[in-house]
Design a protein around this motif. Structure first.
Motif, PDB file in Angstrom:
ATOM      1  N   ARG A 421       0.835  -1.208   0.000  1.00 21.13           N
ATOM      2  CA  ARG A 421       0.000   0.000   0.000  1.00 21.13           C
ATOM      3  C   ARG A 421       0.865   1.252   0.000  1.00 21.13           C
ATOM      4  NH1 ARG A 421      -4.729   0.674   4.448  1.00 21.13           N
ATOM      5  NH2 ARG A 421      -5.488  -1.177   3.328  1.00 21.13           N
ATOM      6  N   ASN A 424       2.310   1.816  -3.453  1.00 24.91           N
ATOM      7  CA  ASN A 424       1.300   2.355  -4.371  1.00 24.91           C
ATOM      8  C   ASN A 424       1.023   3.827  -4.090  1.00 24.91           C
ATOM      9  OD1 ASN A 424       0.987  -0.113  -5.677  1.00 24.91           O
ATOM     10  ND2 ASN A 424      -0.665  -0.786  -4.330  1.00 24.91           N
ATOM     11  N   GLN A 425       0.938   4.173  -2.791  1.00 28.60           N
ATOM     12  CA  GLN A 425       0.693   5.569  -2.433  1.00 28.60           C
ATOM     13  C   GLN A 425       1.856   6.459  -2.854  1.00 28.60           C
ATOM     14  OE1 GLN A 425      -0.084   5.382   1.772  1.00 28.60           O
ATOM     15  NE2 GLN A 425      -2.237   4.870   1.516  1.00 28.60           N
ATOM     16  N   GLN A 426       3.079   5.943  -2.730  1.00 27.93           N
ATOM     17  CA  GLN A 426       4.248   6.716  -3.135  1.00 27.93           C
ATOM     18  C   GLN A 426       4.247   6.939  -4.645  1.00 27.93           C
ATOM     19  OE1 GLN A 426       6.397   8.207  -1.165  1.00 27.93           O
ATOM     20  NE2 GLN A 426       7.584   9.046  -2.869  1.00 27.93           N
ATOM     21  N   GLU A 428       1.610   6.950  -6.562  1.00 28.60           N
ATOM     22  CA  GLU A 428       0.524   7.887  -6.857  1.00 28.60           C
ATOM     23  C   GLU A 428       0.943   9.318  -6.535  1.00 28.60           C
ATOM     24  OE1 GLU A 428      -4.076   8.747  -5.403  1.00 28.60           O
ATOM     25  OE2 GLU A 428      -3.100   6.856  -4.895  1.00 28.60           O
ATOM     26  N   TYR A 429       1.624   9.487  -5.411  1.00 26.74           N
ATOM     27  CA  TYR A 429       2.097  10.815  -5.026  1.00 26.74           C
ATOM     28  C   TYR A 429       3.068  11.371  -6.066  1.00 26.74           C
ATOM     29  CZ  TYR A 429       4.728  14.371  -2.462  1.00 26.74           C
ATOM     30  OH  TYR A 429       5.350  15.533  -2.094  1.00 26.74           O
ATOM     31  N   LEU A 472       4.071  10.960   1.984  1.00 21.17           N
ATOM     32  CA  LEU A 472       3.834   9.871   2.918  1.00 21.17           C
ATOM     33  C   LEU A 472       4.618  10.100   4.205  1.00 21.17           C
ATOM     34  CD1 LEU A 472       4.001   6.732   0.607  1.00 21.17           C
ATOM     35  CD2 LEU A 472       1.992   7.960   1.409  1.00 21.17           C
TER      36      LEU A 472
END
Length: 711
Positions: A421, A424-426, A428-429, A472
């Motif tokens: 997760r 993926n967030q990184q 997306e960022y 993050l």
């Protein structure tokens, strides 16, 4: 008489205006706190030397600082003279506030980029400021910590947004769901916010592991649930295993049976009715009621309750003889086991367990793992034992950044899912940042192009509508460092030869005990509670003298000892820095802070009273205290109690890097596997080595469970 402003101007005529303003602010705001000229020199001497056009030496600057201190001292005796100082250049703090109020992009002199023509030495300015802050910090610590009776512990509190619909349903008695959902709630501890706008869902029959770093609020959240400070439906029964059973004349087995209040109430009523019937006092309806009681007792298997309670007690280590002992005969650790046994027997709708393995040996932990796997209602457990969580829980709730995030599966699955997760967030960022930069490039390129004005405006509106980007928040990595600057010692360095020991002659604890260790040793001692593990450690250390046999020790051996009660023996009324200062006087504050920093006690944590720290944070302070003298051999008795999993991982890595010897008593399977090369089993007055390591020991215990009928 000349003021310090006059002295500054005459002695340093070419002083940079920013340095002048800074020094003026320091002396004006803190003048009353300086005790002598040396403290003035410590605060501003370095800056003054760098501002001297004629290269004044250190002694000259010290003399000037003494002159300024004398003017400050005189001025403080005569407050009317302060008007002279108030007309001096404006304080730096005032400049800062003015700048911040004017525009959010400007952050005051100490944060702004200096022009190339400035003569300010930025490093000296920062150093001077740090010295001043450290000095003020020391004063604040002393003021807040003396006398000890002034230490006031903070209290926890919780608040929750009201849902009128749920409240009406709950109050009407129509809510029969055993699922729990709590939305939009806050939890605080004193002035610190632990959870903000959080939510949690607990489905009936699921077993949740609540994880997160020490001090983030896991225990506080359990307390808020148990006290119903957070709204839990009234028909859901809650048991929080937090306090030990009170000691009285009740025997252990009966204490567990009494925890089932329904059964106890029915038995008391049955006894009363039978007495009335035997004495001819009963009325017609009472006979009917007695029949109903018998039916109900049969439904709940009341006759099987003593056997079930006995199995639970036996699984947690209570022998048949111990089950008949009164509760007042047990130590605090055994009373905590009784509290756990009572909770397991009572079968609440919501069972809250806070570090249940802390009070258990390996045998009892393995039994508890098996018992909880068939638990029918809801459990929330806080535990640092990774293997225990993997064996027991169906879900993980991660407390991080004042929020609760749920993951399906055990702890290993949580680690993998969380890492995926975060990746993926990184991504997306980074994609969003790239998209924003692409739009901004277009805007910057055509901002003044009349033909592209409409497109530029469209891009600007698009930028405004994009969600705010937040990088993050990654948890800082925990490291524990054990200093090992010492010479190698030739083995054997620590040895017990044919040792006999007892506290009372009628009960020998050890007989013919022969063990040895050296600087290469990585030994774990396991065994049931009461088998003598802690006594064996004290014999190795020399705290106990053998009744027979010999203890041999190398003259250069230096042992560091961590007791399972070490945390409770810390001075709770001082901060961590002062604790080390009192224990090891004669060093400067930076050394104490650096030592605490090795174990993650940094920043304001180091200046808070020890009493206000979480259990894990206190353990880190205890580690810092233990390692300060740089031992070459560690004896650790249950060091993982109260530590979070990240810190336990760091403990394992730190011990593996340590070049000295280690003897460890622990119930944490993962730490044992990671660190220890030898396994000693303490049993029947002997200590024997198991060649198969922890796997062999686990198999032996499972075989015992099967033979004794506990599985």
């Amino acid at each position: 008489m000349a003021t310090y402003v006059d002295i500054l101007k005459s002695e340093f005529p070419e002083i940079d205006i920013e340095v002048f303003d800074y020094i003026n602010g320091v002396l004006e705001s803190g003048g009353a706190d300086f005790e002598d000229g040396e403290e003035v020199f410590d605060a501003i001497g370095g800056l003054l030397q760098g501002s001297s056009a004629d290269c004044k030496n250190e002694d000259d600057v010290r003399d000037i600082c003494l002159q300024m201190f004398n003017t400050l001292k005189l001025n403080n005796r005569h407050p009317a003279r302060k008007q002279v100082l108030l007309d001096a250049p404006v304080q730096l703090s005032q400049i800062s506030s003015d700048c911040v109020s004017a525009t959010s992009d400007v952050q005051g002199i100490w944060m702004t980029k200096r022009g190339q023509n400035t003569t300010v030495n930025a490093k000296k300015l920062e150093k001077a400021e740090a010295k001043l802050k450290a000095k003020q910090g020391r004063r604040n610590e002393k003021d807040s910590l003396r006398p000890p009776t002034q230490v006031v512990l903070e209290e926890a509190s919780a608040s929750q947004a009201s849902n009128k619909k749920d409240t009406r349903v709950d109050m009407s008695g129509k809510n029969r769901s055993y699922d729990i959902r709590i939305e939009n709630f806050d939890v605080s501890f004193g002035e610190r916010t632990l959870l903000q706008g959080a939510e949690i869902s607990l489905a009936t029959g699921r077993r949740y592991g609540l994880v997160g770093r020490n001090g983030l609020g896991k225990t506080t959240l359990l307390k808020m649930l148990a006290s119903r400070s957070l709204r839990v439906p009234a028909h859901i029964s809650i048991l929080h295993v937090e306090q030990e059973v009170a000691g009285d004349e009740t025997d252990a087995l009966q204490s567990v049976l009494e925890s089932d209040t329904v059964r106890e109430g029915l038995l008391i009523e049955e006894k009363t009715l039978n007495t009335r019937i035997a004495n001819g006092l009963a009325e017609g309806m009472e006979s009917v009621r007695l029949s109903e009681i018998y039916v109900r007792l049969e439904e709940i298997d009341a006759d099987k309750a003593p056997a079930r309670a006995s199995v639970i007690l036996a699984g947690l280590g209570f022998s048949p003889k111990m089950q008949q002992q009164t509760t007042k005969e047990f130590s605090g650790g055994w009373r905590m086991r009784l509290a756990l046994a009572r909770a397991l027997f009572a079968k609440p709708d919501l069972l809250l367990l806070d570090e249940p393995t802390n009070m258990l040996d390996v045998r009892a932990i393995l039994w508890l793992e098996n018992y909880l796997q068939t638990w029918q209602s809801t459990i929330v457990v806080v535990s640092h034992d990774r293997n225990f969580l993997n064996a027991v829980v169906t879900d993980i709730v991660h407390l991080h950044s004042q929020q609760l995030v749920s993951y399906r599966g055990d702890y290993e699955n949580f680690i993998k899912t969380k890492e995926d997760r975060l990746k993926n967030q990184q991504r997306e960022y980074e994609a969003q940042v790239q998209y924003r930069d692409h739009i901004q490039v277009f805007i910057d390129r055509f901002r003044y192009n009349a033909n592209r004005a409409a497109q530029v405006q469209s891009k600007l509106k698009l930028l405004e509508k994009l969600p705010e980007l937040k990088p993050l928040e990654k948890e800082t990595e925990v490291t524990l460092r054990f200093p090992d600057q010492f010479e190698k010692l030739s083995p054997p360095i620590l040895q017990l030869d044919e040792v006999e020991f007892y506290y009372t002659p009628d009960r020998k604890l050890f007989s013919g005990l022969s063990v040895s260790a050296d600087l290469e040793s990585r030994i774990c001692i396991v065994g049931e509670n009461g088998a003598g593990k802690s006594t064996a450690l004290k014999l190795l250390m020399g705290d106990l003298t053998p009744v027979g046999g010999v203890r041999q020790v190398h003259r250069s051996l230096k042992i560091g000892y961590f007791s399972q009660h070490h945390v409770d023996q810390l001075d709770m009324n001082v901060c961590s820095v002062e604790l080390l200062l009192n224990k090891f006087p004669g060093r400067n504050e930076e050394e104490y802070r650096h030592q605490l920093g090795r174990y993650g006690v940094t920043g304001e944590l180091a200046t808070r009273p020890v009493a206000s720290l979480s259990g894990g944070q206190k353990s880190r302070v205890a580690f810092a205290q233990m390692t300060m003298p740089c031992p070459n051999f560690y004896i650790l008795d249950e060091p993982t109690n109260h530590l979070d999993m990240e810190t336990i991982e760091a403990l394992g890595k730190g011990l593996n890097k340590f070049k000295g010897g280690v003897v460890l008593v622990s119930h944490d399977e993962r730490l044992i596997r990671e660190v220890c090369k030898e396994l000693w089993v303490c049993e029947g007055g002997k200590v024997k080595r198991i060649d198969g390591g922890f796997d062999e020991y686990r198999d032996i215990l499972h075989e015992q469970f099967r033979k004794e009928g506990y599985l």
